[in-house]
Design a protein around this motif. Sequence first.
Motif, PDB file in Angstrom:
ATOM      1  N   ASP A 114      -2.739  -7.809   9.913  1.00  0.00           N
ATOM      2  CA  ASP A 114      -3.533  -9.030   9.768  1.00  0.00           C
ATOM      3  C   ASP A 114      -4.349  -8.992   8.488  1.00  0.00           C
ATOM      4  O   ASP A 114      -4.387  -9.957   7.708  1.00  0.00           O
ATOM      5  CB  ASP A 114      -4.475  -9.202  10.968  1.00  0.00           C
ATOM      6  N   ASP A 115      -5.023  -7.856   8.279  1.00  0.00           N
ATOM      7  CA  ASP A 115      -5.871  -7.719   7.092  1.00  0.00           C
ATOM      8  C   ASP A 115      -5.035  -7.756   5.808  1.00  0.00           C
ATOM      9  O   ASP A 115      -5.412  -8.395   4.827  1.00  0.00           O
ATOM     10  CB  ASP A 115      -6.661  -6.408   7.157  1.00  0.00           C
ATOM     11  N   GLU A 175      -3.588 -11.296   4.854  1.00  0.00           N
ATOM     12  CA  GLU A 175      -4.542 -12.274   4.314  1.00  0.00           C
ATOM     13  C   GLU A 175      -4.546 -12.265   2.787  1.00  0.00           C
ATOM     14  O   GLU A 175      -4.886 -13.269   2.147  1.00  0.00           O
ATOM     15  CB  GLU A 175      -5.950 -11.993   4.841  1.00  0.00           C
ATOM     16  N   GLU A 177     -10.697 -17.044   0.447  1.00  0.00           N
ATOM     17  CA  GLU A 177      -9.816 -18.048  -0.160  1.00  0.00           C
ATOM     18  C   GLU A 177     -10.561 -18.903  -1.188  1.00  0.00           C
ATOM     19  O   GLU A 177     -10.032 -19.201  -2.262  1.00  0.00           O
ATOM     20  CB  GLU A 177      -9.220 -18.949   0.934  1.00  0.00           C
ATOM     21  N   PHE A 182       2.049 -12.505   6.366  1.00  0.00           N
ATOM     22  CA  PHE A 182       1.186 -13.479   7.029  1.00  0.00           C
ATOM     23  C   PHE A 182       1.922 -14.185   8.161  1.00  0.00           C
ATOM     24  O   PHE A 182       1.432 -14.282   9.290  1.00  0.00           O
ATOM     25  CB  PHE A 182       0.664 -14.500   6.019  1.00  0.00           C
TER      26      PHE A 182
END
Length: 389
Positions: A57-58, A61, A239, A273
């Motif tokens: 997950d990390d 991103e 982001e 992702f």
Amino acid sequence: MTEPSIIFSFFIIFSGAAVLSTLALMFRQPMLIAYIGLGILVGPFSLDLIPNTKMLDDVSEIGIIFLLFLLGLDMQPSSLLHTLKKTTTVALISSTLFAGLGFSLALMFGFSFTESIITGLCMMFSSTIIGIKLLPTTVLHHKHTGELMVGILLLQDIIAIMVLVGIGGIEQGTSDWLSYFYLIVAFPLLIGISWIGVRFIILPLFMKFDRFQEYIFLCAIGWCLGLAELAEVFNLSYEVGAFIAGISLASSPISQFIAISLKPLRDFFLVLFFFTLGANYDVEFIQLIYWQAALLAIAVLVIKPIVFRLLLNKLSERNSLSWDVGFRLGQISEFSLVIVLIAGSSALISAKSASFIQTAAIITFAVSSYIVMMYFPNPIAVKEELRRD
């Protein structure tokens, strides 16, 4: 059971993605669906070949961070301001209508008032990843369609950040007005820091060592991730920081070299992702919510393109362009999945409600990608006449 090594995890992800992508292309399906499907198949809720996706997950991103950085590299500040002025009304009105749609349907399906509000919030946004990844590079860089999409998506991202701040305040048991004030102050502060950093540090270094391409590549990544981390410290998001980092370099003559260099790296992380998106999907509740999720997804897929078409027509945009933008933005956003995650950890929604939103989102990802890939110009079109890179 021992945890699989990172090498084994990557073997499963990329080898499996290669196999399923081959099948997807043979049957004229978008490759994004192959990545999500692989995650569902081998994730902790099915075959359990990769039981723990936290690290992935990390890592995944980073793909979104690079995507927003590259997006910023292609946006001249003056052009961006002009686009934002034009798309503000479209973004605000459409987000309000979509929130009402999601709230009404969730309430009608028997979810609680709070769960319905969260559902409405999740319906407000379109996918930055799908919208931009399926947009031809020439359109993104030079065409009016790309400018409109970027303007709408950027405003949606800002609204999404405000929603996340609000939900975070509920989780901490505060009204969080201070966080909103902090957000208003932090955004221009980050822009100012980026302008100073580029003018007095980054560009002088690029000019001094422009013969060393590896150095330019490393500095660009460092600048992107550094400003992303600073944005996170300011309670914005990675982001937003990456996007501002890209815009700050957009006027540099070396911006296109950076964009070309980082494109393969971006694609690598975006595979991760979409894989983790599928791997985190809990199939336990699918029998309970499949028809409600399907109806919500159908409503989104039908109503979003129509709303965008009508609103863009009000701005005197052509019908063909309005439909093009509408269908490209006709899905639920990955930001919605982040909202679900935070709302779930705050006990604002049940696991059943979370699965309801996730299922609808995945359906819209799949169908919307298929529609764009089959009927609009895009980089991965099966039809040769529609393929544009």
